[in-house]
Design a protein around this motif. Sequence first.
Motif, PDB file in Angstrom:
ATOM      1  N   LEU A  61      38.419  76.183  33.548  1.00 50.17           N
ATOM      2  CA  LEU A  61      39.861  76.375  33.434  1.00 50.17           C
ATOM      3  C   LEU A  61      40.595  75.038  33.326  1.00 50.17           C
ATOM      4  N   GLY A  62      40.013  73.994  33.928  1.00 45.14           N
ATOM      5  CA  GLY A  62      40.610  72.660  33.823  1.00 45.14           C
ATOM      6  C   GLY A  62      40.684  72.178  32.384  1.00 45.14           C
ATOM      7  N   VAL A  63      39.698  72.553  31.576  1.00 46.43           N
ATOM      8  CA  VAL A  63      39.688  72.167  30.159  1.00 46.43           C
ATOM      9  C   VAL A  63      40.866  72.834  29.441  1.00 46.43           C
ATOM     10  N   VAL A  64      41.141  74.079  29.793  1.00 42.60           N
ATOM     11  CA  VAL A  64      42.282  74.778  29.189  1.00 42.60           C
ATOM     12  C   VAL A  64      43.574  74.046  29.525  1.00 42.60           C
ATOM     13  N   PHE A  65      43.705  73.630  30.781  1.00 41.50           N
ATOM     14  CA  PHE A  65      44.920  72.916  31.187  1.00 41.50           C
ATOM     15  C   PHE A  65      45.037  71.559  30.507  1.00 41.50           C
ATOM     16  N   LYS A  66      43.916  70.886  30.291  1.00 45.07           N
ATOM     17  CA  LYS A  66      43.967  69.598  29.586  1.00 45.07           C
ATOM     18  C   LYS A  66      44.301  69.787  28.111  1.00 45.07           C
ATOM     19  N   THR A  67      43.775  70.840  27.516  1.00 40.60           N
ATOM     20  CA  THR A  67      44.018  71.104  26.100  1.00 40.60           C
ATOM     21  C   THR A  67      45.433  71.613  25.859  1.00 40.60           C
ATOM     22  N   GLU A  73      52.075  74.153  33.075  1.00 36.98           N
ATOM     23  CA  GLU A  73      53.495  74.060  33.435  1.00 36.98           C
ATOM     24  C   GLU A  73      54.100  75.456  33.630  1.00 36.98           C
ATOM     25  N   ILE A  74      53.761  76.376  32.743  1.00 36.42           N
ATOM     26  CA  ILE A  74      54.259  77.754  32.870  1.00 36.42           C
ATOM     27  C   ILE A  74      53.748  78.384  34.162  1.00 36.42           C
ATOM     28  N   LEU A  75      52.457  78.180  34.468  1.00 36.65           N
ATOM     29  CA  LEU A  75      51.897  78.725  35.704  1.00 36.65           C
ATOM     30  C   LEU A  75      52.562  78.126  36.939  1.00 36.65           C
ATOM     31  N   LYS A  76      52.913  76.852  36.885  1.00 39.88           N
ATOM     32  CA  LYS A  76      53.620  76.221  38.012  1.00 39.88           C
ATOM     33  C   LYS A  76      54.960  76.904  38.251  1.00 39.88           C
ATOM     34  N   TRP A  77      55.713  77.130  37.192  1.00 41.73           N
ATOM     35  CA  TRP A  77      57.033  77.746  37.332  1.00 41.73           C
ATOM     36  C   TRP A  77      56.920  79.206  37.770  1.00 41.73           C
ATOM     37  N   LEU A  78      55.980  79.931  37.191  1.00 37.77           N
ATOM     38  CA  LEU A  78      55.791  81.320  37.597  1.00 37.77           C
ATOM     39  C   LEU A  78      55.341  81.416  39.054  1.00 37.77           C
ATOM     40  N   ALA A  81      58.313  80.628  41.285  1.00 42.88           N
ATOM     41  CA  ALA A  81      59.252  81.752  41.320  1.00 42.88           C
ATOM     42  C   ALA A  81      58.703  82.879  42.192  1.00 42.88           C
ATOM     43  N   TYR A  82      57.405  83.128  42.115  1.00 40.24           N
ATOM     44  CA  TYR A  82      56.802  84.180  42.931  1.00 40.24           C
ATOM     45  C   TYR A  82      56.871  83.827  44.419  1.00 40.24           C
ATOM     46  N   LEU A  83      56.621  82.572  44.756  1.00 40.31           N
ATOM     47  CA  LEU A  83      56.710  82.154  46.162  1.00 40.31           C
ATOM     48  C   LEU A  83      58.141  82.266  46.681  1.00 40.31           C
ATOM     49  N   LEU A  84      59.104  81.927  45.852  1.00 32.75           N
ATOM     50  CA  LEU A  84      60.509  82.083  46.265  1.00 32.75           C
ATOM     51  C   LEU A  84      60.857  83.558  46.452  1.00 32.75           C
ATOM     52  N   TYR A  85      60.346  84.407  45.581  1.00 36.39           N
ATOM     53  CA  TYR A  85      60.552  85.847  45.716  1.00 36.39           C
ATOM     54  C   TYR A  85      59.954  86.358  47.033  1.00 36.39           C
TER      55      TYR A  85
END
Length: 106
Positions: A61-67, A73-78, A81-85
Amino acid sequence: MDWSFFLSVALFAVVMTGTPGPNNVMLTASGANFGYMRSIPHFFGIGFGLISLILLNGVGLGVVFKTYPVVQEILKWLGSAYLLYLAWRILTAGINKGEGLSRQSL
């Protein structure tokens, strides 16, 4: 397989498994509020989540994030948002028929 990669994944697995953290706090609170038997699914969910995290990192999965850094970034924001919810749900949750802590004791 590159030994430095294997060593880093193994070290991550040992550290994540051997250190106390928020999962232990959640399980303690769950056991105190709901009892041992009703906390067993929570326990198995944490174990499944840890195994999933390690396996996903191991299969690349790290390769996907590097590529595609935008995916991370999208996963960080999602995730944020879920933790705030969840925090909002906890903050606005009512007390359950006298079980657990009351707001006055906090």
